[in-house]
Each structure stands twice: as C-alpha cells, then as structure tokens.
Design an enzyme around this catalytic site. Sequence first.
Site, short mmCIF file in Angstrom:
data_model
loop_
_atom_site.label_atom_id
_atom_site.label_comp_id
_atom_site.label_asym_id
_atom_site.label_seq_id
_atom_site.Cartn_x
_atom_site.Cartn_y
_atom_site.Cartn_z
N CYS A 1 0.81 -1.29 -0.15
CA CYS A 1 -0.25 -0.15 0.00
C CYS A 1 0.89 1.16 -0.05
O CYS A 1 1.84 1.32 0.84
CB CYS A 1 -0.99 -0.20 1.03
SG CYS A 1 -2.17 1.41 1.38
N HIS B 1 4.53 6.49 2.66
CA HIS B 1 4.55 8.04 3.25
C HIS B 1 5.36 7.97 4.62
O HIS B 1 5.69 9.05 4.93
CB HIS B 1 2.94 8.32 3.66
CG HIS B 1 2.03 8.45 2.48
ND1 HIS B 1 2.56 9.51 1.45
CD2 HIS B 1 0.92 8.12 2.17
CE1 HIS B 1 1.48 9.45 0.69
NE2 HIS B 1 0.53 8.55 1.09
N HIS C 1 0.65 -2.81 6.60
CA HIS C 1 -0.56 -2.66 7.46
C HIS C 1 -1.69 -3.21 6.86
O HIS C 1 -2.87 -3.26 7.29
CB HIS C 1 -0.87 -0.98 7.75
CG HIS C 1 -1.20 -0.36 6.44
ND1 HIS C 1 -0.09 0.13 5.62
CD2 HIS C 1 -2.31 0.22 6.00
CE1 HIS C 1 -0.72 0.60 4.67
NE2 HIS C 1 -2.03 0.72 4.65
#
Length: 373
Positions: A40, A45, A61
């Site tokens: 993801c 980030h 995650h």
Amino acid sequence: MKTKAAIARELGKPFEIVEAELDGPHFGEVLVKWKVAGLCHSDLHITSGDLPGRLPIVGGHEGAGVVEAVGPGVTHVQPGDHVVGSFIPACGKCSACARGMTNLCDGGLNGTIGEMADGRYPFALANGETAGAMCTLGTFSQYTVANMNSVVKVQDWIPFEVAALVGCGVTTGWGSAVYSADVRAGDTVVVFGIGGIGINAIQGAKHAGARFILAIDTDESKLAKAAEFGATHVYSDVDQAKAELPGLTWGNMAEKAIITIGVADAKVTADATDMVGKRGVVVLTSMGGLDNQSINLTGLFVSQYEKVIKGSLFGSANAFHDIPNILRLWDEKQLKLDELITHRFTLDQVNEGYEIMESGGDGMVRGIIVHDD
C-alpha cells in the site's frame, strides 16, 4: 521468537530486510503469522516523511494470516483462526466508537509510531534498537503481535491473497464511495487515481448504482483496468474529462468526486471541486502533501454552490462489519477481488515492488507479498 521483517529505518531510504526478535502476546494481544501482505502506498508515506512517525518501524498494514497464540483477556479469536488485519482498531469504548465511527477509534492514533497499548515496542533489533509496527500490525514481518481489536476473524476457506486485500485498500476505496461520498443510484462520480484504492472506489460507486463513473489517471496502463471494474469513461487528461463532463450530465456536473492519488495537492483538489455541481461532494481519501494544500475556496464557488470537501479514513468503514461483508459480496460475485492482484513478490522483493508502483506504466493495481512458510 525470531522473525524476518522489512523495516523503515531512515527517511528517504528503502526498506531494510532484518532479523528481529519478537516478544509474545501480552494482555489483549494476539500473535499472528502473516501469510500475505499488501503493498500500500501509505507505507511509503512513512519513508518519505509525509506521515511523521517513529523510526525504525516494521512496515506493512494490510494482510491476512493465522493466529498462533493469544494473550490473557483475548475474547474473540483463538489459535488457528484465520484473520484479516484492520489498520484501524475498534475498541468499542472510546467516544468515536461509541458513536459508531469505529474508523476513527482513539486506538488508531499511534499507527505511525507502532507503540503497543502498554507502551512497549515489540520488535528488538540486533543493534539494541526497538521497533514498533505500522498501524501495530507490521505485515511486512513473518510474525507480529497485534491488539485483538485489530484482527477480524474470517472464514478459513477464503484464500489469504483475497482476504489480505480487504484490510485496507479494498475497504478504503469501496467505503470512500459507498459511505464517505454516499453515492446514490443515478449519480455521476469522478475518481482521481486508479491504484489499489481508486479501483475499489470505482467498484463501490458501481455497486451503489452510479450512472456514470469517470476514471482519471495519468498512467494509461491502468485505464483498461478501470473500465473492467466499472468505469464508464476513462481519461489520462483531466482537462478532457472536464470538457466532456457537462455534456454527459446535461450541464449539472458530477454529484461526487473521490481523490485517491498517491499524494494529493491543491491542483487535484481544485480540479475535483470544479467537476462537482451544486451540493457536490469531494472526498479526499489521499494523504495530502504537508506543504501543498492551499486552495482558493471562494474562487471555486464552494460556499455559493454549497459544495463539500471532506476527508475519509478507511472509507468511513467499520472493520468488524465491512471486512466480512465485502468478502461476502466477493463470494456472491458482486465484487472483483482476485482480479485486483497484478504483481506478486517475496518479502526480499519489497523494494522492487514499490519501485514498480512508483514508476507506473506497468499496470500495477495491487501488488502483494507472499510470505515464506
């Protein structure tokens, strides 16, 4: 126990594969052996600094696996259960949960720090450092300990590759359309960014009965996928989409716009706001660049046309309801999940996977890591 994991150690640097020591589950925690993890953009980030956090941290995650052991006080899962990790826990007791907003549970506030409820960091590294886990899940590790409120039991016949996807990307995208945007039958919906979240915003909008779904992405290799998953119109040029939208809608513009690009900036927010009509809703699911979110709201007739710009976390979904519900929709062939997976990697190839995601042009919708047994 020892576990192999990919950690983010320094900003601007790739993930590092390490052997870490993992302690056992404490009160209210479970030990999970991850089988599949999803790649993801949110994990990037952390390495870029768009999401401030504590480094080092075990990445990942989104994932599915098997409960290996449980600590005292665990009530709803037991060893052998197949589970999906929810990157937002649902304690059921905080103010947000009590009001039905489990996606905003107070327990999810430390996701980029990875601190457990008792204040410890569960991974010990060879140099004496300690590490938390992304969203206290750390699916880029073979094993992890997680709060019981962060794992959702699913049927053991569901393939791990399918189950892993609904822990973040599918639910976030689908919920961004169905819940956050509240797409209604007959709506026109514009989706910016056709990655793992955007493609599922398209599925959600289609499921909710949208008349037209416009998919916009500069990576033309993703646009064919967008049409396959329900987009009625696809564009690599936002100006072309803007020019054609009035003709599609008899001048009324779109009811909803959903932004799911990797990092949102002022331009895409302005474009989306331009493309919705009176009382139109713009849903900002993307992480925004911390230094680039200025937008002239007055000039865009936001107040005069009662337009709404709203944020969306986890698609405003409820993990313990929506994860099983979306898997049921998949089982009933109302949603496509298997078809989302375009690339498979080993844990050692995690950086290769993200390089493909970042470079574009290879048609990646969702890449997964398949852990060694």
